[in-house]
Write an enzyme that holds these catalytic residues in place. Structure first.
Site, PDB file in Angstrom:
ATOM      1  N   HIS A 307       0.766  -1.359   0.156  1.00 31.29           N
ATOM      2  CA  HIS A 307      -0.033   0.168   0.030  1.00 31.29           C
ATOM      3  C   HIS A 307       0.814   1.127  -0.125  1.00 31.29           C
ATOM      4  O   HIS A 307       2.025   1.208   0.644  1.00 31.29           O
ATOM      5  CB  HIS A 307      -0.973  -0.159   1.139  1.00 31.29           C
ATOM      6  CG  HIS A 307      -1.994   1.033   1.259  1.00 31.29           C
ATOM      7  ND1 HIS A 307      -1.950   2.297   1.441  1.00 31.29           N
ATOM      8  CD2 HIS A 307      -3.364   0.744   0.780  1.00 31.29           C
ATOM      9  CE1 HIS A 307      -3.051   2.928   1.169  1.00 31.29           C
ATOM     10  NE2 HIS A 307      -3.953   2.020   0.682  1.00 31.29           N
ATOM     11  N   ASP A 364      -7.813  -4.130  -0.787  1.00 31.40           N
ATOM     12  CA  ASP A 364      -8.261  -4.212  -2.134  1.00 31.40           C
ATOM     13  C   ASP A 364      -8.359  -5.533  -2.479  1.00 31.40           C
ATOM     14  O   ASP A 364      -9.380  -6.329  -3.195  1.00 31.40           O
ATOM     15  CB  ASP A 364      -7.523  -3.464  -3.100  1.00 31.40           C
ATOM     16  CG  ASP A 364      -7.576  -2.055  -2.704  1.00 31.40           C
ATOM     17  OD1 ASP A 364      -8.616  -1.462  -2.553  1.00 31.40           O
ATOM     18  OD2 ASP A 364      -6.464  -1.005  -2.697  1.00 31.40           O
TER      19      ASP A 364
END
Length: 429
Positions: A307, A364
């Protein structure tokens, strides 16, 4: 640390205040810099620039911390419902039982959308993207409820607009999904709670009863909570800067939907499924694709790992992994795509290459898997992300107005042509 920072410009020393946040974040206030020196700062992408003071969300990417209004995301996901978090983010505190019931009752009054809005679907091309439909439908709410355009709204008038948006957004999302299937629309049932009502409108049928699976409800509650806000990200900043022009809430949120649509923002979970489909089409050899990801000369990149903000781990991923495991076990889904996902997850959690680079599965990765397991096509993933992010957008818009923040107007450093002499068209070569 001193509460003053100094900068030397053209031989002149300028003192700039140092601001300290409640979580001990430090910032240098440069709001007077241009007036004092004639200089502006250049920060492409605003990666180092604080655009506002906010009380909504705190995140620390280095330590893997995410809090809404001071509450740890781990506690909220484990102990609260999405509707409780909606109340918390927008109004500042966790609701009492009475306040929660009142919010649910207020939302229930406004879940229906104007019947004329259904005509819009007849004009969309059959394969138009759900995010394009969602953005235009939310934008159009300002034409059906023009009272939102009234300047200097009272707090009560502003709150009614907020309630209407919270109520109608799930209805619109479910209608977008039903229309993509060619199915008849399912109207809301106000006996259901916020999340269950959305599932009813989305997966219910006019021809049969709908049995609500509590594990699905729990997983979706968690997913929406995890997506509810994430500080001054691209879409939240967009909502604030559009709202700073005194633009109405519906249009400001529609702008946030446009920002979220981009694959670098809200489209990441769709990209995860696209990657898994690619691996499946190639024969499903995960070791081959893991090797490609490790090859610095290969353009392939693993989607859904690591991330840009969280440097050690994404705290949301730890929470949603459990919900993902529960969903897959409970629904008993036999899907080769999900088997590929499990192998990639195992590699990322055990392979030293991924561990050293902190390429852990992020939110995600797991959210895409859950949405697919529930039966959503990948084009709907970002729409579902928007449903979760809605309270954050509303809170950001509301806070910006309450703070009476000025219209957003970034500066630039001009690097184009200087003085040029105009040449008549007949003489141009």
């Amino acid at each position: 640390m001193s509460d003053i920072a100094e900068i030397k410009v053209d031989g002149k020393t300028v003192e700039l205040p140092v601001i300290t946040g409640t979580e001990d974040e430090k910032a240098i206030d440069i709001s007077k810099l241009r007036d004092s020196t004639g200089f502006v700062t250049l920060d492409t992408g605003f990666k180092n620039t604080g655009s506002t003071k906010s009380k909504i969300t705190f995140l620390d990417g280095e330590k893997g911390i995410l809090k809404y209004r001071g509450y740890a995301i781990e506690e909220l996901a484990a102990k609260s419902s999405f509707l409780e978090v909606i109340y918390l983010i927008i109004y500042g505190d966790l609701p009492t039982h009475t306040q929660l019931e009142e919010l649910q009752a207020e939302i229930s009054k406004h879940t229906l959308i104007h019947e004329d809005m259904k005509k819009f679907f007849d004009g969309y091309p059959s394969r138009s993207h759900p995010m394009g439909q969602l953005g235009s439908l939310i934008f159009s709410l300002s034409t059906f409820y023009p009272e939102c355009l009234k300047p200097n709204q009272t707090a009560e008038e502003q709150n009614l607009t907020i309630i209407k948006l919270l109520a109608k957004f799930p209805t619109i999302v479910s209608f977008v999904y039903k229309k993509s299937l060619g199915h008849p629309l399912i109207y809301p049932k106000n006996k259901y709670d916020y999340v269950t009502n959305f599932l009813w409108m989305t997966f219910g049928q006019r021809t049969e009863d709908y049995d609500v699976n509590p594990i699905v409800v729990n997983a979706l509650n968690k997913l929406l909570i995890l997506h509810a806000d994430h500080e001054q990200n691209c879409s939240a900043s967009t909502v604030r800067i559009v709202g700073s022009s005194d633009c109405n809430l519906y249009a400001s949120v529609a702008a946030g939907i446009a920002a979220l649509w981009g694959p670098l923002h809200g489209g990441a979970n769709q990209a995860v499924i696209d990657m898994l489909e690619l691996i499946k089409a190639d024969g499903g050899d995960t070791e081959k694709w893991i090797a490609k990801a490790k090859d610095k000369n290969d353009p392939f990149r693993m989607m859904g790992f690591g991330h840009r903000v969280y440097k050690n781990f994404d705290p949301r991923a730890k929470i949603i992994k459990k919900a993902c495991d529960d969903i897959l076990e409970n629904l008993g889904i036999d899907d080769p795509i999900l088997e590929i996902a499990k192998k990639l997850e195992e590699a990322a959690l055990t392979d030293q290459y991924f561990i050293d680079r902190k390429l852990y599965p992020n939110v995600d990765f797991y959210s895409g898997i859950i949405y697919r397991a529930l039966g959503f096509p990948s084009e709907m993933f970002t729409v579902l992300f928007a449903l979760g992010r809605l309270p954050g957008w509303i809170a950001q818009w509301k806070e910006m107005h309450e703070n009476k923040e000025p219209i957003g107007r970034p500066r630039q450093v001009y690097v184009g042509e200087t003085d040029r002499e105009f040449v008549e068209i007949k003489d141009r070569k």
